[in-house]
Scaffold this active site. Structure first.
Site, PDB file in Angstrom:
ATOM      1  N   LYS A  22      43.233  92.165  62.428  1.00 10.20           N
ATOM      2  CA  LYS A  22      41.837  92.040  61.986  1.00 10.20           C
ATOM      3  C   LYS A  22      40.872  92.151  63.175  1.00 10.20           C
ATOM      4  CE  LYS A  22      40.259  87.719  61.472  1.00 10.20           C
ATOM      5  NZ  LYS A  22      39.080  87.254  62.216  1.00 10.20           N
ATOM      6  N   ASN A  23      41.144  91.395  64.238  1.00 13.79           N
ATOM      7  CA  ASN A  23      40.135  91.284  65.294  1.00 13.79           C
ATOM      8  C   ASN A  23      39.961  92.561  66.116  1.00 13.79           C
ATOM      9  OD1 ASN A  23      39.431  88.801  64.421  1.00 13.79           O
ATOM     10  ND2 ASN A  23      40.560  87.654  65.984  1.00 13.79           N
ATOM     11  N   ARG A  92      30.708  86.278  61.913  1.00 15.49           N
ATOM     12  CA  ARG A  92      30.042  86.356  63.211  1.00 15.49           C
ATOM     13  C   ARG A  92      30.298  87.666  63.930  1.00 15.49           C
ATOM     14  NH1 ARG A  92      28.496  81.658  65.268  1.00 15.49           N
ATOM     15  NH2 ARG A  92      28.807  82.483  67.354  1.00 15.49           N
ATOM     16  N   CYS A 116      29.365  77.646  63.417  1.00 11.71           N
ATOM     17  CA  CYS A 116      30.430  78.027  62.504  1.00 11.71           C
ATOM     18  C   CYS A 116      31.113  76.762  61.997  1.00 11.71           C
ATOM     19  CB  CYS A 116      31.380  79.017  63.139  1.00 11.71           C
ATOM     20  SG  CYS A 116      32.686  78.284  64.050  1.00 11.71           S
ATOM     21  N   ARG A 121      29.094  78.197  68.270  1.00  9.96           N
ATOM     22  CA  ARG A 121      29.727  79.342  68.930  1.00  9.96           C
ATOM     23  C   ARG A 121      28.601  80.231  69.440  1.00  9.96           C
ATOM     24  NH1 ARG A 121      34.018  81.882  64.925  1.00  9.96           N
ATOM     25  NH2 ARG A 121      34.524  83.245  66.663  1.00  9.96           N
ATOM     26  N   PRO A 122      28.145  79.955  70.658  1.00  9.23           N
ATOM     27  CA  PRO A 122      26.958  80.661  71.153  1.00  9.23           C
ATOM     28  C   PRO A 122      27.216  82.147  71.404  1.00  9.23           C
ATOM     29  CG  PRO A 122      27.962  79.345  72.897  1.00  9.23           C
ATOM     30  CD  PRO A 122      28.717  79.042  71.646  1.00  9.23           C
ATOM     31  N   LEU A 125      26.165  84.947  76.151  1.00  8.45           N
ATOM     32  CA  LEU A 125      26.751  85.920  77.086  1.00  8.45           C
ATOM     33  C   LEU A 125      26.515  87.356  76.609  1.00  8.45           C
ATOM     34  CD1 LEU A 125      30.140  84.112  77.842  1.00  8.45           C
ATOM     35  CD2 LEU A 125      28.105  84.165  79.284  1.00  8.45           C
ATOM     36  N   ASP A 305      43.744  80.698  68.015  1.00  7.65           N
ATOM     37  CA  ASP A 305      43.939  81.075  66.610  1.00  7.65           C
ATOM     38  C   ASP A 305      45.322  80.687  66.074  1.00  7.65           C
ATOM     39  OD1 ASP A 305      41.389  82.063  66.626  1.00  7.65           O
ATOM     40  OD2 ASP A 305      41.975  84.155  66.893  1.00  7.65           O
ATOM     41  N   ARG A 397      39.873  86.133  54.436  1.00  4.45           N
ATOM     42  CA  ARG A 397      39.098  86.837  55.473  1.00  4.45           C
ATOM     43  C   ARG A 397      40.018  87.525  56.474  1.00  4.45           C
ATOM     44  NH1 ARG A 397      34.493  83.508  58.327  1.00  4.45           N
ATOM     45  NH2 ARG A 397      34.563  85.486  59.455  1.00  4.45           N
TER      46      ARG A 397
HETATM   47  N1  EPU Z   1      31.255  81.710  74.432  1.00  2.00           N
HETATM   48  C1  EPU Z   1      30.063  81.335  75.005  1.00  2.00           C
HETATM   49  N2  EPU Z   1      29.023  82.232  74.946  1.00  2.00           N
HETATM   50  C2  EPU Z   1      29.137  83.451  74.361  1.00  2.00           C
HETATM   51  C3  EPU Z   1      30.362  83.812  73.772  1.00  2.00           C
HETATM   52  C4  EPU Z   1      31.408  82.918  73.835  1.00  2.00           C
HETATM   53  O1  EPU Z   1      29.922  80.249  75.556  1.00  2.00           O
HETATM   54  O2  EPU Z   1      28.157  84.210  74.347  1.00  2.00           O
HETATM   55  C5  EPU Z   1      32.399  80.758  74.483  1.00  2.00           C
HETATM   56  C6  EPU Z   1      32.804  80.301  73.077  1.00  2.00           C
HETATM   57  O3  EPU Z   1      32.041  79.214  72.640  1.00  2.00           O
HETATM   58  C7  EPU Z   1      34.261  79.953  73.285  1.00  2.00           C
HETATM   59  C8  EPU Z   1      34.722  80.969  74.328  1.00  2.00           C
HETATM   60  O4  EPU Z   1      33.533  81.474  74.936  1.00  2.00           O
HETATM   61  O5  EPU Z   1      34.405  78.664  73.828  1.00  2.00           O
HETATM   62  C9  EPU Z   1      35.506  82.124  73.784  1.00  2.00           C
HETATM   63  O6  EPU Z   1      34.851  82.713  72.686  1.00  2.00           O
HETATM   64  P1  EPU Z   1      34.937  84.274  72.429  1.00  2.00           P
HETATM   65  O7  EPU Z   1      33.608  84.882  72.666  1.00  2.00           O
HETATM   66  O8  EPU Z   1      36.101  84.822  73.178  1.00  2.00           O
HETATM   67  O9  EPU Z   1      35.244  84.332  70.875  1.00  2.00           O
HETATM   68  P2  EPU Z   1      34.737  85.371  69.818  1.00  2.00           P
HETATM   69  O10 EPU Z   1      34.643  86.712  70.406  1.00  2.00           O
HETATM   70  O11 EPU Z   1      33.557  84.827  69.095  1.00  2.00           O
HETATM   71  C10 EPU Z   1      37.167  86.044  69.073  1.00  2.00           C
HETATM   72  C11 EPU Z   1      37.921  86.088  67.790  1.00  2.00           C
HETATM   73  C12 EPU Z   1      38.212  84.675  67.312  1.00  2.00           C
HETATM   74  C13 EPU Z   1      39.007  83.950  68.383  1.00  2.00           C
HETATM   75  C14 EPU Z   1      38.261  83.992  69.720  1.00  2.00           C
HETATM   76  C15 EPU Z   1      39.033  83.382  70.868  1.00  2.00           C
HETATM   77  C16 EPU Z   1      37.112  88.136  66.805  1.00  2.00           C
HETATM   78  C17 EPU Z   1      36.345  88.800  65.728  1.00  2.00           C
HETATM   79  N3  EPU Z   1      37.129  86.812  66.793  1.00  2.00           N
HETATM   80  O12 EPU Z   1      35.948  85.342  68.784  1.00  2.00           O
HETATM   81  O13 EPU Z   1      39.006  84.808  66.142  1.00  2.00           O
HETATM   82  O14 EPU Z   1      39.219  82.620  68.002  1.00  2.00           O
HETATM   83  O15 EPU Z   1      37.942  85.353  70.060  1.00  2.00           O
HETATM   84  O16 EPU Z   1      40.220  84.053  71.049  1.00  2.00           O
HETATM   85  O17 EPU Z   1      37.728  88.804  67.629  1.00  2.00           O
HETATM   86  C18 EPU Z   1      39.945  84.128  64.092  1.00  2.00           C
HETATM   87  O18 EPU Z   1      40.463  85.263  64.002  1.00  2.00           O
HETATM   88  O19 EPU Z   1      40.254  83.172  63.338  1.00  2.00           O
HETATM   89  C19 EPU Z   1      38.934  83.902  65.117  1.00  2.00           C
HETATM   90  C20 EPU Z   1      38.070  82.896  65.066  1.00  2.00           C
END
Ligand code: EPU
Length: 421
Positions: A22-23, A92, A116, A121-122, A125, A305, A397
């Site tokens: 999915k991701n 998101r 969320c 989940r900011p 970045l 995950d 999902r």
């Molecule tokens: N973070 C920040 N600022 C940002 C972005 C992230 O502080 O602008 C922090 C987050 O709060 C977190 C860390 O960085 O503590 C990592 O978050 P990341 O950005 O890597 O997560 P994401 O891209 O929002 C993806 C997956 C998630 C998975 C995370 C971590 C997708 C669509 N989603 O989310 O998948 O948990 O990486 O591996 O790729 C799931 O599939 O159930 C799922 C939630």
């Protein structure tokens, strides 16, 4: 609204094939916005997040067909640059359209994702990266409004390794003028696939698979054909289901190397697990796991995950274990629900202390997010009697027809349409 009814206590046996991830699909779909002409994405899972991304991209003008796990996408007629709240609030990952729209069309308006299910989940970045690449960013009525005549290369240093921010920055920089370097880039396999996909389309990217990505902007990209990787989290979930139910299962999965840490931890629990090129075999007859602590970390660490599923697994271990989440400190909504099944789990800060082995007993439990739901299904598979898992739209999902896969392996699980909420 659907729910699952599981009659627990059946061992899983047989062979099962893992669906596409999915991701990675959620990243390579918006990446096609950058390309001219037709794109073909294979091995795409039939899960609701993919349908949400399809709806969002159709809304902006993409022409998309989805059949036999293959997406045909053409973006030559995109004429809208807004990702509306109705889509972003559902998923998101919708924010992934920001980078490509900005790079290709010089503008994007994307609803700001809220919190969320398990906490904040900011996306700071993502936004900082777009600004460094030359975009003007405003917040208006809950929307991020981004504009740039032409993005330019920049040095991007991420304090935190972020899958989404790396993906967005990568998609924005491939058409930017000059050189971009992304330091502390995410190296999750889904990001590596995205970078390879962009390269195939004509992007110039060095350092793929490492924490430093160097991108030399090009003028245009063209649509290509790519096959998605298998879903490492679905695979890990089914391996745990096999171990918990004392089953004997062969899991067909294309990239066992993406799941090395989970497999290694499963071995530590004493599980008989063997890995061939594209097959993982579990033999858990009469098996009782040793308690094993895990701490989630960015790839190649133990995935957040898989945290909820590991907690469910540890309820059956002979002794006490600690499961710590360092990525999402509040991601423990499944714990009170697992305790309703008879588990003995206490959460202190970002760690769960699990006392095993506990004989679980069927009950009604409620899904709160995707991976939490998976842990409840795992609990239900070993609980005595009937477990009802409510609100499985969360599960839908990200897991493709999970009940059919489990049924094929011998589980007693039914999907029921219910008014119960
Ligand atoms: N973070 C920040 N600022 C940002 C972005 C992230 O502080 O602008 C922090 C987050 O709060 C977190 C860390 O960085 O503590 C990592 O978050 P990341 O950005 O890597 O997560 P994401 O891209 O929002 C993806 C997956 C998630 C998975 C995370 C971590 C997708 C669509 N989603 O989310 O998948 O948990 O990486 O591996 O790729 C799931 O599939 O159930 C799922 C939630």
């Amino acid at each position: 609204m659907d729910k699952f009814i599981i009659n627990g206590g059946k061992s899983l046996n047989g062979r099962i094939k893992i669906s596409g991830a999915k991701n990675s699909a959620l990243a390579i779909m918006p990446a096609t916005i950058l390309a001219d002409g037709d794109n073909l994405l294979r091995n795409i899972p039939e899960v609701n997040d993919i349908y949400t991304m399809k709806k969002l991209m159709t809304h902006i003008g993409s022409d998309i067909e989805f059949e036999n796990h293959t997406l045909k996408i053409n973006n030559d007629n995109i004429d809208c640059f807004t990702a509306p709240y109705e889509h972003v609030k559902k998923m998101r990952a919708s924010v992934y359209v920001l980078g490509p729209l900005l790079a290709k069309f010089g503008r994007a308006k994307v609803s700001m994702p809220g919190g969320c299910a398990w906490g904040p989940r900011p996306i700071n970045l993502h936004l900082e990266a777009m600004k460094k690449l030359g975009a003007e960013i405003d917040l208006d009525g809950g929307y991020i409004v981004a504009k740039a005549k032409k993005l330019h290369g920049a040095k991007l240093h991420f304090d935190v390794s972020s899958v989404g921010a790396t993906g967005n920055a990568l998609m924005a920089s491939v058409l930017a003028k000059g050189t971009t370097v992304i330091y502390n880039a995410a190296i999750e396999p889904e990001i590596t696939l995205l970078a390879e996909h962009l390269k195939l389309m004509g992007a110039k990217i060095d350092g793929i698979g490492t924490k430093t990505l160097t991108i030399e902007g090009v003028d245009s990209l063209s649509g290509k054909e790519i096959t998605n990787i298998g879903d490492r989290i679905e695979c890990g979930t089914l391996l745990i289901a096999s171990a918990m139910t004392k089953g004997k299962v062969e899991v067909e999965y294309s990239h066992p190397e993406h799941l090395e840490t989970v497999i290694w931890k499963l071995e530590e629990t004493g599980l008989d697990i063997s890995v061939n090129e594209d097959m993982i075999t579990v033999n858990a007859e009469n098996f009782i796991p040793n308690p094993v602590d895990v701490k989630t970390a960015v790839y190649p660490g133990f995935p957040t995950d898989m945290q909820a599923q590991w907690i469910a697994y540890m309820t059956q271990a002979e002794g006490e274990s600690t499961v710590t989440d360092t990525i999402y400190l509040d991601r423990f909504k499944h714990v009170p629900e697992l305790n309703r099944l008879g588990a003995n789990i206490k959460v202190i800060n970002n760690s769960a202390n699990v006392k095993g082995p506990q004989k679980l007993k069927g009950a009604k439990v409620m899904s709160t997010d995707l991976r939490a739901s998976a842990s409840l299904v795992l609990g239900g598979l070993v609980a005595e009697g009937e477990t009802e898992v409510l609100r499985i739209y969360h599960l839908d999902r990200g897991y493709q027809h999970i009940e059919e896969k489990l049924k094929k392996l011998g589980a007693e699980i039914e999907r029921i349409d219910t008014k119960e909420y």
